[in-house]
Design a protein around this motif. Structure first.
Motif, PDB file in Angstrom:
ATOM      1  N   TYR A 158      50.250  33.396  23.978  1.00  0.00           N
ATOM      2  CA  TYR A 158      49.097  33.704  24.833  1.00  0.00           C
ATOM      3  C   TYR A 158      48.924  35.207  24.839  1.00  0.00           C
ATOM      4  O   TYR A 158      49.889  35.969  24.666  1.00  0.00           O
ATOM      5  CB  TYR A 158      49.370  33.199  26.254  1.00  0.00           C
ATOM      6  N   SER A 159      47.702  35.658  25.024  1.00  0.00           N
ATOM      7  CA  SER A 159      47.436  37.082  25.237  1.00  0.00           C
ATOM      8  C   SER A 159      46.304  37.200  26.246  1.00  0.00           C
ATOM      9  O   SER A 159      45.545  36.247  26.453  1.00  0.00           O
ATOM     10  CB  SER A 159      47.051  37.769  23.918  1.00  0.00           C
ATOM     11  N   PHE A 160      46.200  38.350  26.891  1.00  0.00           N
ATOM     12  CA  PHE A 160      45.092  38.564  27.824  1.00  0.00           C
ATOM     13  C   PHE A 160      44.810  40.051  27.960  1.00  0.00           C
ATOM     14  O   PHE A 160      45.679  40.893  27.729  1.00  0.00           O
ATOM     15  CB  PHE A 160      45.370  37.929  29.188  1.00  0.00           C
ATOM     16  N   ILE A 195      44.071  27.826  33.002  1.00  0.00           N
ATOM     17  CA  ILE A 195      44.425  29.244  33.121  1.00  0.00           C
ATOM     18  C   ILE A 195      44.732  29.659  34.552  1.00  0.00           C
ATOM     19  O   ILE A 195      45.682  30.424  34.790  1.00  0.00           O
ATOM     20  CB  ILE A 195      43.283  30.128  32.562  1.00  0.00           C
ATOM     21  N   SER A 236      49.701  27.238  35.159  1.00  0.00           N
ATOM     22  CA  SER A 236      50.106  28.258  34.179  1.00  0.00           C
ATOM     23  C   SER A 236      50.296  27.643  32.799  1.00  0.00           C
ATOM     24  O   SER A 236      50.998  28.197  31.953  1.00  0.00           O
ATOM     25  CB  SER A 236      51.410  28.929  34.636  1.00  0.00           C
ATOM     26  N   ALA A 275      48.301  27.351  30.188  1.00  0.00           N
ATOM     27  CA  ALA A 275      47.843  28.194  29.080  1.00  0.00           C
ATOM     28  C   ALA A 275      48.750  29.402  28.909  1.00  0.00           C
ATOM     29  O   ALA A 275      49.134  29.751  27.786  1.00  0.00           O
ATOM     30  CB  ALA A 275      46.398  28.637  29.316  1.00  0.00           C
ATOM     31  N   PHE A 276      49.107  30.047  30.006  1.00  0.00           N
ATOM     32  CA  PHE A 276      49.958  31.231  29.974  1.00  0.00           C
ATOM     33  C   PHE A 276      51.260  30.956  29.225  1.00  0.00           C
ATOM     34  O   PHE A 276      51.752  31.795  28.476  1.00  0.00           O
ATOM     35  CB  PHE A 276      50.254  31.681  31.405  1.00  0.00           C
ATOM     36  N   GLY A 322      51.691  28.705  26.941  1.00  0.00           N
ATOM     37  CA  GLY A 322      51.475  28.179  25.608  1.00  0.00           C
ATOM     38  C   GLY A 322      51.652  26.681  25.497  1.00  0.00           C
ATOM     39  O   GLY A 322      52.071  26.168  24.448  1.00  0.00           O
ATOM     40  N   LEU A 372      39.945  29.887  25.018  1.00  0.00           N
ATOM     41  CA  LEU A 372      41.348  30.117  24.662  1.00  0.00           C
ATOM     42  C   LEU A 372      41.467  30.870  23.340  1.00  0.00           C
ATOM     43  O   LEU A 372      42.324  31.749  23.194  1.00  0.00           O
ATOM     44  CB  LEU A 372      42.091  28.783  24.587  1.00  0.00           C
ATOM     45  N   HIS A 380      42.267  34.655  24.247  1.00  0.00           N
ATOM     46  CA  HIS A 380      43.706  34.534  24.471  1.00  0.00           C
ATOM     47  C   HIS A 380      44.516  34.233  23.219  1.00  0.00           C
ATOM     48  O   HIS A 380      45.692  33.898  23.329  1.00  0.00           O
ATOM     49  CB  HIS A 380      43.948  33.472  25.553  1.00  0.00           C
ATOM     50  N   VAL A 409      44.674  31.737  21.329  1.00  0.00           N
ATOM     51  CA  VAL A 409      45.249  30.386  21.327  1.00  0.00           C
ATOM     52  C   VAL A 409      44.296  29.458  20.580  1.00  0.00           C
ATOM     53  O   VAL A 409      43.132  29.310  20.961  1.00  0.00           O
ATOM     54  CB  VAL A 409      45.458  29.862  22.760  1.00  0.00           C
TER      55      VAL A 409
END
Length: 595
Positions: A368-370, A537, A541, A543-544, A546, A582, A586, A588
């Motif tokens: 994940y990225s943000f 999201i 959590s 998505a955070f 993965g 995503l 992010h 994903v």
């Protein structure tokens, strides 16, 4: 303004109660625009004072910079170098306070600084302090860090309950963290705090405000109303023109005071209201989340907080079974999406190698990225890392056509928030609320300084207490793991969720053991879910960490279709929208059966 990552109308037919409440009574004493933590905190505080207040957020709550933080609640030791002593003092007081009033989400965080020199940076430090410019990067040595931590201890002792910092020499430092660079000279360890679920803490603050508004009972439907996915379209002779982003409906809304808490978008929001301002100069910060057991073990349960070779303060931060790595600090273009770039990813890999040279990290480890844009003031020639993290409130009065845009027919007062950080949101909201009360000629009734937030009320004070709470709430379909997950997600508000689960026939999901059919229904009914991606999201959590799969996307959409009023076309649209968000924001990639 750039792309709204959660925009797009739902094809469902169900009318949202949150937006309907604003349309049915389209006026309030105060209208807050912006549903990040500072706007939501102000909403709660005003509602507790009995003020008739409304809040709108064009996306989901905590979607912007508030949801893109480093997940730290901290005093900001590096702000000492900027001379921001007031901010550091306020920050550590608020950090200690949040540990008490929001213990379900805010936890103590042991932090270690690896140090590779003794006297480096002593000559450069006064230049940084006086000019707020980095010059040629020169790492801060043990002497400077010791001085800073001694000052930090003075600010943050909290009556002796916060441990003092500790310095270790090379051998002891490597005994604690053996994977660190072997040329380390010292390590310094101190305590700050973390917020492992900022999105849900924001939601708790919001629901506290809604509850306070209902209890005041001045108007039908309560005196505190909030809706996500409602944007400011502009200003007209009948007030602010608001747009429901999910239905496309527009309506007018009148208020005596408008509070602009749209973060880095403050100037653009003022522009939409017909007023020019040049307050903001936000910088972009990005993070990546790694599934990397070796790096997780190397951190030994603590945050590694240090200065990279370019002088930027960065962090490696274990969160559960994942590792958060951040952060960058580059000037932001408000016309572009805030996304984590390949160059930033390379920077993160480099910083990991700087302190853990024997640990290899690659893109396969990223789950994940943000990215977000910090709501910093315009800073001209000041380098991003030295821009003040303090806040101020700018007052203006709407004139001309807007003079009839209030319930009383007077000019609306606009209060714009410039700056602000996660740690100080309660104090900032108190400041903003006091300013609003002054405009309205009202007095403060309630202090929020010691008031528990949401599921922090009655939260067990010890690990043993948590286990007792879990045992007490176990039952059919609710084993220890499931109850622990609910306590982690909701705090003591999990009691309401558990009661809802028991009130009907529930069923576990096939794609995850962390959710059930009735819990999703509870979220849809009580937590203003607007899109499928909100659940992935910001309500969980998943998505955070993965954990989003194609099976999960399709199953969640199918379960939510009923309570959300989605027909088959809307259900498929929601899955595709979640995939797009995503992937675009992010990093994903999730393939589903809808493809």
């Amino acid at each position: 303004m750039g792309h709204n990552r959660n925009s797009g109308q739902s094809v469902g037919t169900q009318r949202r109660g949150s937006a309907a409440a604003l349309q049915e009574r389209p006026s309030a004493q105060v209208l807050i625009i912006g549903g990040g933590i500072n706007g939501v905190g102000t909403f709660r505080d005003l509602a507790l004072q009995g003020v008739d207040v409304a809040l709108v957020e064009r996306g989901d709550y905590c979607q912007g910079a508030s949801g893109a933080s480093s997940h730290m609640i901290h005093g900001g030791i590096r702000y000492l170098e900027n001379g921001e002593f007031r901010l550091v003092k306020e920050s550590v007081v608020e950090r200690n306070r949040l540990l008490r009033i929001a213990p379900h989400y805010v936890k103590p965080l042991q932090t270690t600084i690896p140090i590779f020199s003794t006297f480096s940076g002593i000559l450069a430090a006064p230049v940084r302090f006086l000019t707020h410019k980095q010059g040629k990067p020169k790492e801060r040595g043990a002497f400077l860090i010791k001085l800073g931590l001694t000052m930090y201890d003075f600010f943050s002792r909290d009556g002796g309950t916060v441990p003092r910092h500790q310095f270790l020499g090379r051998d002891k430092a490597l005994a604690e963290l053996p994977r660190l660079r072997q040329d380390i000279k010292y390590s310094a360890t101190y305590f700050d705090a973390s917020v492992h679920n900022p999105e849900r803490l924001t939601l708790d603050v919001l629901q506290d405000g809604e509850k306070a508004g209902l209890s005041s009972g001045k108007q039908q439907g309560g005196t505190a109303r909030a809706s996500n996915y409602v944007s400011l379209a502009g200003m007209g002779p009948h007030g602010a023109r608001l747009r429901d982003e999910l239905s496309g409906e527009e309506f007018d809304f009148q208020a005596d005071v408008i509070v602009n808490t749209t973060g880095a978008w403050v100037d653009l929001t003022n522009q939409a209201m017909g007023a020019a301002s040049r307050f903001m100069g936000g910088t972009k910060g990005s993070h990546i989340v790694l599934d990397h057991p070796e790096l997780l073990e190397a951190c030994n349960g603590r945050e590694i907080f240090f200065e990279h070779t370019d002088g930027r303060i960065v962090l490696i931060y274990p969160m559960g079974d994942r590792v958060l790595v951040g952060t960058t600090d580059v000037d932001a273009d408000m016309g572009e999406d805030a996304v984590c770039t390949d160059a930033e990813v390379d920077y993160f890999f480099d910083l990991v190698g700087h302190v853990f040279p024997t640990i290899s990290v690659n893109r396969d480890h990223i789950v994940y990225s943000f990215s977000g844009v910090r709501p910093l003031p315009r800073h001209d020639e000041t380098q991003p890392g030295f821009v003040s993290r303090d806040y101020r409130i700018e007052r203006s009065v709407r004139t001309g056509d807007a003079a009839v845009a209030t319930p009383g027919g007077k000019a609306a007062v606009v209060l714009s928030l410039v700056g602000g950080k996660w740690t100080t949101f309660r104090a900032l909201a108190e400041h903003m609320t006091n300013d609003v009360l002054r405009e309205l000629g009202l007095a403060r009734k309630v202090s929020t300084a010691k008031l528990p937030i949401g599921g922090g009320a009655g939260y067990p004070a010890t690990a043993e207490g948590e286990q007792e709470w879990i045992k007490k709430h176990m039952g059919p379909g609710l084993d220890a793991g499931r109850v622990e997950g609910l306590l982690t997600r909701y705090g003591t508000r999990a009691e309401d969720v558990i009661a809802y689960l028991k009130a009907g026939n529930d069923a576990s999901l096939r794609s995850t053991r962390e959710l059930s059919v009735r819990e999703l229904e509870f979220m849809a009914q009580n937590e203003q879910v607007g899109h499928l991606v909100d659940v992935l999201i910001r309500r969980t959590s998943l998505a955070f960490r993965g954990l989003v799969t194609g099976e999960l996307l399709n199953e969640l959409a199918a379960v939510l279709a009923g309570p959300m009023g989605w027909d088959e076309a809307a259900r498929q649209s929601e899955v595709r929208h979640a995939q797009e968000v995503l992937q675009r924001y992010h990093r994903v990639n999730v393939h589903s059966l809808v493809d």
